[in-house]
Write a protein that holds these residues in place. Structure first.
Motif, PDB file in Angstrom:
ATOM      1  N   THR B  83       0.808  -1.213   0.000  1.00 51.07           N
ATOM      2  CA  THR B  83       0.000   0.000   0.000  1.00 51.07           C
ATOM      3  C   THR B  83       0.842   1.264   0.000  1.00 51.07           C
ATOM      4  OG1 THR B  83      -1.554  -1.259   1.328  1.00 51.07           O
ATOM      5  CG2 THR B  83      -1.970   1.082   1.100  1.00 51.07           C
ATOM      6  N   TYR B 157     -13.275   7.677   8.842  1.00 44.73           N
ATOM      7  CA  TYR B 157     -13.136   7.288  10.245  1.00 44.73           C
ATOM      8  C   TYR B 157     -12.654   8.482  11.051  1.00 44.73           C
ATOM      9  CZ  TYR B 157      -8.305   6.819   8.654  1.00 44.73           C
ATOM     10  OH  TYR B 157      -7.078   7.053   8.084  1.00 44.73           O
ATOM     11  N   TRP B 264       2.215   2.884  15.240  1.00 44.20           N
ATOM     12  CA  TRP B 264       0.857   2.986  15.761  1.00 44.20           C
ATOM     13  C   TRP B 264       0.368   1.635  16.281  1.00 44.20           C
ATOM     14  CZ3 TRP B 264      -3.266   0.139  14.583  1.00 44.20           C
ATOM     15  CH2 TRP B 264      -3.139  -0.695  13.481  1.00 44.20           C
ATOM     16  N   ASP B 265       0.829   0.537  15.615  1.00 40.00           N
ATOM     17  CA  ASP B 265       0.315  -0.765  16.051  1.00 40.00           C
ATOM     18  C   ASP B 265       0.892  -1.169  17.410  1.00 40.00           C
ATOM     19  OD1 ASP B 265       2.744  -1.052  14.879  1.00 40.00           O
ATOM     20  OD2 ASP B 265       2.270  -2.873  13.764  1.00 40.00           O
ATOM     21  N   ARG B 268      -1.541   0.289  19.714  1.00 37.89           N
ATOM     22  CA  ARG B 268      -2.740  -0.558  19.766  1.00 37.89           C
ATOM     23  C   ARG B 268      -2.498  -1.758  20.679  1.00 37.89           C
ATOM     24  NH1 ARG B 268      -2.978  -4.381  15.033  1.00 37.89           N
ATOM     25  NH2 ARG B 268      -1.109  -4.869  16.184  1.00 37.89           N
ATOM     26  N   ASP B 269      -1.275  -2.320  20.561  1.00 34.91           N
ATOM     27  CA  ASP B 269      -0.985  -3.485  21.396  1.00 34.91           C
ATOM     28  C   ASP B 269      -0.981  -3.124  22.879  1.00 34.91           C
ATOM     29  OD1 ASP B 269      -0.873  -4.898  19.124  1.00 34.91           O
ATOM     30  OD2 ASP B 269       1.308  -5.037  19.018  1.00 34.91           O
ATOM     31  N   LEU B 272      -4.517  -3.080  23.749  1.00 34.44           N
ATOM     32  CA  LEU B 272      -5.012  -4.456  23.772  1.00 34.44           C
ATOM     33  C   LEU B 272      -4.611  -5.150  25.064  1.00 34.44           C
ATOM     34  CD1 LEU B 272      -4.486  -5.975  20.208  1.00 34.44           C
ATOM     35  CD2 LEU B 272      -6.533  -6.188  21.589  1.00 34.44           C
ATOM     36  N   TRP B 284      -9.445   2.851  12.953  1.00 35.81           N
ATOM     37  CA  TRP B 284      -9.648   1.902  11.863  1.00 35.81           C
ATOM     38  C   TRP B 284      -9.353   0.467  12.289  1.00 35.81           C
ATOM     39  CZ3 TRP B 284      -5.608   5.560  11.676  1.00 35.81           C
ATOM     40  CH2 TRP B 284      -4.364   5.053  12.018  1.00 35.81           C
ATOM     41  N   TRP B 285      -8.812   0.275  13.503  1.00 36.78           N
ATOM     42  CA  TRP B 285      -8.297  -1.036  13.894  1.00 36.78           C
ATOM     43  C   TRP B 285      -9.217  -1.745  14.873  1.00 36.78           C
ATOM     44  CZ3 TRP B 285      -8.114   0.359  18.867  1.00 36.78           C
ATOM     45  CH2 TRP B 285      -7.901   1.727  19.104  1.00 36.78           C
ATOM     46  N   ASP B 288      -9.333  -5.437  15.067  1.00 35.56           N
ATOM     47  CA  ASP B 288      -8.338  -6.220  15.798  1.00 35.56           C
ATOM     48  C   ASP B 288      -8.851  -6.606  17.183  1.00 35.56           C
ATOM     49  OD1 ASP B 288      -6.732  -5.957  13.703  1.00 35.56           O
ATOM     50  OD2 ASP B 288      -5.388  -4.487  14.584  1.00 35.56           O
TER      51      ASP B 288
END
Lengths: 294, 437
Positions: B83, B157, B264-265, B268-269, B272, B284-285, B288
């Motif tokens: 992408t 979003y 960014w992930d 997120r983790d 999480l 957007w995640w 997950d």
């Protein structure tokens, strides 16, 4: 008496040296292996396990599920075929043109021999990102000339051509270095027997080039196979892209399952490993032969 | 060329070919085609999805299939490959032999290419959609230099503060009521005191922290100032801009220390794993969380960034709009336009939804009553804002956002004391940019 003592001292020193070298090599071997091993280790764990417990946690399950999923999702055979459609002609053409070039600059003496060689190797020093934009324009321009934009852009032909052009410098360089070690007398006797230029190249020199040809073909196949840049920028159609780009299938726009990706990466790397192990002898002998004959 | 000429597509495509041959290719082809307006195109259409991931491709394929079922027109869909590489190489993609329709992003990334004549004018198609396309989206998709639209908005979003309801409850904090900056600081302190990360940050990619910068700027200086700043009408060295950075500095003590090592992930983790309190991010995640478990998804929530300057309240939000564009250089521009219009229509959005797309849709006809609680909350968060930003790297020229602003904010996070030096460098870099063509 004193001589013996000295010998012993010398031997001890040698032993100590050897020991350090061994340790040194072991450390570096380890450093080189860690990423590979880590990738392999990662590929055995499910994503959910890592998300829940963290990357360094003790795994709850280890299996090959990631490989199965990656295999399903990558369309691996289609992309693998693409890779070889590009790699095989590239290697053959590069070696052919490279050996011709090396033959001329080493067997015949022109005034600008050295400059020619320099010109060919200098191309390798340019970063590809610099060549890319003009090359793209050129491909489109040539395509428009004949009324088919996809003549070179978004086509295997274009990709092969750019690889040949960029790899030829290195091939020429290696083969000309090797050719310099072939005794002049061979060429002289060939000429004396009335061999034409092409015969001289094809029947006399080329067979002697087997070791560097083998080494280069292994090296180049791996390079072209691993290449990503040109395939991304010059190929628009996804179904013409090589295996390296198939890995992209395992990546999301935002979210990437690295465990799955690791499995895919290992599968994509297998052919190069296979080539290396099968042709290891050629590879090594090619390199050493060149150096001892001088 | 992969598209074989069929039926009444003949004459047009021959014209295009002739134009390309005559060297008019890039711009000429586009204008020629848009001039034959109402002609119904029936030739096959090609379509590039701006993604390579499984769900994204599945949704794109579903669109192609549904269109074929409805109109009988063949659509060949392909993934874009990596992408980021696709986004970086879009100019070459459009100058080469692009697919007719491709998924794209509104804002600068569209308008810049439109000004270069690489995109087809979709104003007619937007008009055809009528009341299905809300005003806000039309204005967001409008190119300021000529007042036309070159993208049909499909999904969007919001950027906001994400947190876990359960974590906040355990800590005895109420993020629903963080109306002011002081409330927010109290929340961050509370989270940190309990041993969690107050404000999760991962700026390895260089763009993640832009979200925080932008929201602080619109909260302190207002939307107009923000847009002016990003377009060179205000200066980075202005005190108002420096104030934004200083406010940003107040957040740094509450961040995780490895903010430049994670993307960014990574943030997120952290969320999480229940290791952080608030996280400023586009939402957007959420899938997950769903992938982990429904419980985790239900635990996820989003609220708007708190007010700082009462003059502006919470009137602005980053809500990047995605959509579809048509390449001026494509083989079947008219067919592409019709497909793009269809994707933006109710029928297209329903097809995407049926294929598992959980995004928020631009189309006003879609029934939102079926949305789950989190999606309804996203709508509410966007709903209260008057001004919609497209995110910094889409509101600003590309050779400035990614190359200058990104690294500058990274440097700032490392050494907030150097703010004056950093804004000087940014302004210098802006002044040194060549004018846009």
């Amino acid at each position: 008496m004193s001589g013996i003592v000295q010998d012993k001292k010398y031997r001890d020193r040698q032993k100590r040296k050897d020991f350090f070298i061994t340790v040194f090599i072991a450390i570096f071997a380890f450093v080189w292996m860690v990423p590979l091993l880590w990738t392999f280790w990662t590929s055995l764990r499910p994503y959910s396990d890592v998300i829940q417990n963290g990357v360094f946690s003790k795994p709850s399950t280890l299996n090959f599920q990631n490989y199965i999923t990656a295999y399903d999702r990558m369309d691996i055979w289609e992309y693998l075929t693409n890779s070889f459609i590009v790699a095989i002609p590239t290697v053959i053409l590069t070696l052919f043109f490279g050996s011709l070039m090396a033959f001329v600059v080493t067997r015949y003496s022109f005034k600008f021999n050295l400059y020619l060689l320099l010109l060919f190797t200098a191309g390798n020093l340019l970063p590809v990102q610099l060549v890319y934009a003009p090359l793209f324009k050129m491909y489109i321009w040539i395509g428009d000339l004949v009324g088919n934009r996809n003549l070179l852009y978004d086509s295997f032909t274009g990709l092969i051509l750019v690889h040949v052009a960029l790899q030829m410098g290195f091939a020429t360089f290696v083969m000309s270095s090797y050719m310099k070690t072939i005794p002049k007398e061979i060429s002289e006797s060939a000429l004396l027997d009335g061999a034409s230029v092409f015969r001289h190249y094809w029947n006399v020199i080329l067979p002697l080039l087997r070791p560097p040809l083998a080494a280069l073909s292994v090296l180049m196949t791996t390079w072209i196979y691993n290449e990503f840049f040109w395939a991304i920028v010059l190929i628009k159609s996804d179904n013409k892209r090589p295996i390296t780009s198939a890995l992209g299938r395992l990546q999301g726009e935002f979210v990437t399952d690295f465990n799955l990706l690791a499995a895919g990466a290992i599968m994509a790397a297998l052919p190069t490993l296979l080539i290396f192990f099968i042709l290891k002898r050629q590879f090594v002998s090619g390199l050493t032969l060149g150096s001892t004959k001088g | 060329m992969s598209n074989e000429v069929t039926e009444n597509g003949v004459s047009r495509r021959t014209v295009l070919k002739g134009a390309a041959l005559g060297g008019l290719g890039l711009v000429g082809g586009g204008t020629l085609l848009s001039s034959c307006g109402d002609d119904k195109a029936t030739g096959p259409v090609t379509f590039t999805a701006r993604t390579n991931d499984e769900t994204g491709l599945k949704i794109a394929q579903a669109l192609a299939d549904a269109y074929k079922a409805e109109t009988g027109i063949d659509v060949t869909m392909q993934g874009s490959g990596d992408t980021n590489a696709f986004q970086d190489g879009i100019s070459q993609y459009l100058q080469g032999t692009p697919d007719d329709v491709f998924q794209w992003m509104a804002g600068f990334r569209t308008n810049f290419r439109a000004d270069q004549g690489l995109l087809a004018d979709l104003s007619e198609n937007i008009k055809n959609l009528g009341d299905q396309m809300p005003e806000g989206f039309i204005s967001g998709a409008t190119n300021p230099s000529d007042g036309k639209q070159y993208i049909i908005p499909t999904t969007w979003y919001p950027w906001g503060l994400h947190y876990r309801k359960s974590t906040m409850k355990e800590l005895g904090l109420d993020p629903e009521n963080i109306a002011t900056w002081d409330d927010f600081m109290k929340l961050l302190e509370g989270t940190q005191k309990k041993g969690l990360i107050g404000y999760a940050m991962g700026d390895k990619g260089g763009w993640e922290a832009m979200g925080t910068f932008s929201i602080l700027n619109v909260r302190i200086n207002g939307y107009d100032y923000h847009i002016d700043l990003l377009n060179g009408r205000k200066k980075w060295t202005d005190q108002a801009t420096i104030d934004v950075f200083n406010q940003f500095a107040l957040l740094i003590p509450y961040m995780n220390k490895n903010f430049l090592d994670i993307s960014w992930d990574g943030m997120r983790d952290l969320l999480l794993a229940k290791k952080c309190g608030a996280m400023m991010m586009g939402s957007w995640w959420a899938n997950d969380f769903k992938a982990k478990s429904q419980e985790d998804y239900d635990d996820l929530w989003i609220v708007p960034f708190p007010e700082i300057n009462p003059a502006y309240g919470r009137d602005s939000i980053d809500a990047p709009v995605d959509g579809v564009s048509v390449a001026a250089n494509g083989a079947n521009v008219e067919g592409g336009k019709q497909f793009a219009e269809w994707i933006g229509s109710e029928a297209g959005m329903l097809a995407a939804q049926a294929a598992g797309d959980t995004s928020l849709y631009a189309n006003s006809r879609l029934d939102t009553s079926e949305y789950d609680a989190f999606n309804k909350q996203k709508l509410a968060v966007i709903g209260e804002a008057k001004n919609v930003m497209n995110f910094l790297d889409r509101d600003c020229r590309n050779d400035f956002a990614g190359t200058i602003v990104g690294p500058a904010i990274q440097n700032f996070l490392k050494a907030p004391k150097d703010v004056n030096k950093i804004v000087d460098g940014m302004q210098e870099a802006w002044d040194a940019l060549p004018p846009l063509e």
